[in-house]
Each structure stands twice: as structure tokens, then as C-alpha cells.
Write an enzyme that holds these catalytic residues in place. Structure first.
Site, mmCIF file in Angstrom:
data_model
loop_
_atom_site.group_PDB
_atom_site.id
_atom_site.type_symbol
_atom_site.label_atom_id
_atom_site.label_comp_id
_atom_site.label_asym_id
_atom_site.label_seq_id
_atom_site.Cartn_x
_atom_site.Cartn_y
_atom_site.Cartn_z
ATOM 1 N N HIS A 8 1.367 -1.537 0.167
ATOM 2 C CA HIS A 8 -0.150 0.336 -0.474
ATOM 3 C C HIS A 8 1.169 1.722 0.150
ATOM 4 C CE1 HIS A 8 -3.604 -2.642 2.161
ATOM 5 N NE2 HIS A 8 -4.149 -2.483 0.586
ATOM 6 N N LYS A 12 5.513 1.485 1.136
ATOM 7 C CA LYS A 12 5.960 1.610 -0.196
ATOM 8 C C LYS A 12 7.771 1.313 0.135
ATOM 9 C CE LYS A 12 2.640 1.828 -3.831
ATOM 10 N NZ LYS A 12 2.368 0.982 -4.081
ATOM 11 N N THR A 34 3.214 -5.665 -8.211
ATOM 12 C CA THR A 34 1.765 -4.298 -8.689
ATOM 13 C C THR A 34 2.445 -3.177 -9.263
ATOM 14 O OG1 THR A 34 1.351 -3.987 -6.654
ATOM 15 C CG2 THR A 34 0.610 -6.131 -7.640
ATOM 16 N N GLY A 35 1.849 -2.210 -10.088
ATOM 17 C CA GLY A 35 2.044 -0.973 -10.514
ATOM 18 C C GLY A 35 2.903 -0.543 -9.889
ATOM 19 N N THR A 37 4.196 0.011 -6.940
ATOM 20 C CA THR A 37 4.798 -0.618 -6.264
ATOM 21 C C THR A 37 6.143 -1.499 -7.076
ATOM 22 O OG1 THR A 37 3.550 -1.870 -4.093
ATOM 23 C CG2 THR A 37 5.169 -3.061 -4.803
ATOM 24 N N SER A 54 -1.346 -1.478 -11.453
ATOM 25 C CA SER A 54 -1.660 -1.501 -10.528
ATOM 26 C C SER A 54 -2.612 -2.170 -9.479
ATOM 27 C CB SER A 54 -2.327 -0.598 -10.171
ATOM 28 O OG SER A 54 -3.317 0.491 -10.706
ATOM 29 N N GLY A 55 -2.759 -2.484 -8.020
ATOM 30 C CA GLY A 55 -3.671 -3.235 -7.298
ATOM 31 C C GLY A 55 -4.735 -3.054 -8.055
ATOM 32 N N ASP A 60 -3.258 -7.444 -8.072
ATOM 33 C CA ASP A 60 -3.302 -8.319 -7.037
ATOM 34 C C ASP A 60 -3.993 -9.836 -7.653
ATOM 35 O OD1 ASP A 60 -3.499 -6.041 -4.947
ATOM 36 O OD2 ASP A 60 -5.354 -5.628 -4.761
ATOM 37 N N ASP A 80 -1.213 -1.219 4.775
ATOM 38 C CA ASP A 80 -1.981 -0.818 5.368
ATOM 39 C C ASP A 80 -3.496 -0.202 6.118
ATOM 40 O OD1 ASP A 80 -1.706 1.688 7.023
ATOM 41 O OD2 ASP A 80 -2.176 3.152 5.203
ATOM 42 N N HIS A 87 -10.264 -1.070 -2.770
ATOM 43 C CA HIS A 87 -9.955 -2.527 -3.565
ATOM 44 C C HIS A 87 -10.183 -3.709 -1.944
ATOM 45 C CE1 HIS A 87 -4.962 -2.684 -3.495
ATOM 46 N NE2 HIS A 87 -5.723 -1.501 -3.284
ATOM 47 N N ASP A 90 -10.414 -7.151 -3.235
ATOM 48 C CA ASP A 90 -9.683 -7.955 -4.535
ATOM 49 C C ASP A 90 -8.390 -8.664 -2.962
ATOM 50 O OD1 ASP A 90 -10.780 -7.540 -6.611
ATOM 51 O OD2 ASP A 90 -9.324 -5.189 -6.936
ATOM 52 N N ARG A 96 -7.402 -15.088 0.577
ATOM 53 C CA ARG A 96 -8.061 -16.641 0.620
ATOM 54 C C ARG A 96 -7.484 -17.693 -0.570
ATOM 55 N NH1 ARG A 96 -13.242 -15.422 -1.153
ATOM 56 N NH2 ARG A 96 -13.430 -14.861 0.890
#
Length: 121
Positions: A8, A12, A34-35, A37, A54-55, A60, A80, A87, A90, A96
Site C-alpha cells: 500500500h 512502499k 503490482t503497479g 510498487t 496496479s492493485g 492483485d 497499511d 479494493h 481483491d 484466500r
């Protein structure tokens, strides 16, 4: 072995510092993120990282798909916990699918260090 990195916005910098601290070990693995990050890790560390969406734009879920198809062996997601995320469903789905496929999922520096310790054995 493939590792995934997510963070988040407020985490970062901690992710950059974590990767810098462990870059010699992490270079042995295929890494994706992701994005932004992934962008920060590519720009601010020596780690080669495949940059996904990006997430909030499906990144994600892209990592979740990699977990579900046995292409991802561990996920490090510095979350965070004090900020609501639009999201969150996600993120829950990613957690899960990691549980279903018995893939380690770190959500803070201490659990990320535990995964790194395990991988270095």
C-alpha cells in the site's frame, strides 16, 4: 521460484528498504510486483521485477492467478492496516487463494523476514 511483492502507498518505502536489505537473496528468484510498487522496486533497488497492473486495476488478481496456477511461491504484501482500501475485496481474494494453495503470505516486515529466512535455508 517466483515471489510477488505488493505494498500500500504508506508502506512502499518500507518495501524498498526490505528489498534492499535482502536483494542478494531475492535476485535468485523471479519477482513480480503490482503497479507502482514494481516501479519503485525497479527504480530504487537492484532487483529485476516484472511489473503488473496496479492493485486497484487487477494486479492483485493477476498475482492471485499466478498463485492458483502454481506460478507464485510466496507473496509479500506490506499492508497499511490503518487506511481503508477501496479494493479490499481483491485483497481478501488474494489472501484466500494463498490459503487455499498453501502459499506463504506476509503482511508486515516481521512475517516477510520469516519468509526470507525460510527461503534462505
Amino acid at each position: 521460484m517466483q515471489l510477488a511483492f505488493l505494498a500500500h502507498d504508506e508502506k512502499k518505502q518500507a518495501m524498498v528498504e526490505f528489498v534492499d536489505e535482502h536483494v542478494e537473496l531475492l535476485e535468485q528468484f523471479d519477482c513480480m510486483a503490482t503497479g507502482s510498487t514494481g516501479e519503485r522496486l525497479s527504480e530504487e533497488t537492484e532487483l529485476e521485477v516484472e511489473q503488473l497492473n496496479s492493485g486497484s486495476h487487477g494486479g492483485d488478481m493477476m498475482i492471485g492467478a499466478a498463485v492458483a496456477t502454481d506460478e507464485c511461491d510466496a507473496v509479500i504484501f506490506l499492508r497499511d492496516p490503518l487506511t481503508s482500501q477501496p479494493h479490499d475485496p481483491d485483497i481478501t481474494a488474494l489472501l484466500r487463494v494463498c490459503d487455499v494453495h498453501d502459499v506463504p503470505f506476509a503482511t508486515n516486515i516481521s512475517s516477510a523476514d520469516a519468509i526470507i529466512d525460510y527461503l534462505s535455508e
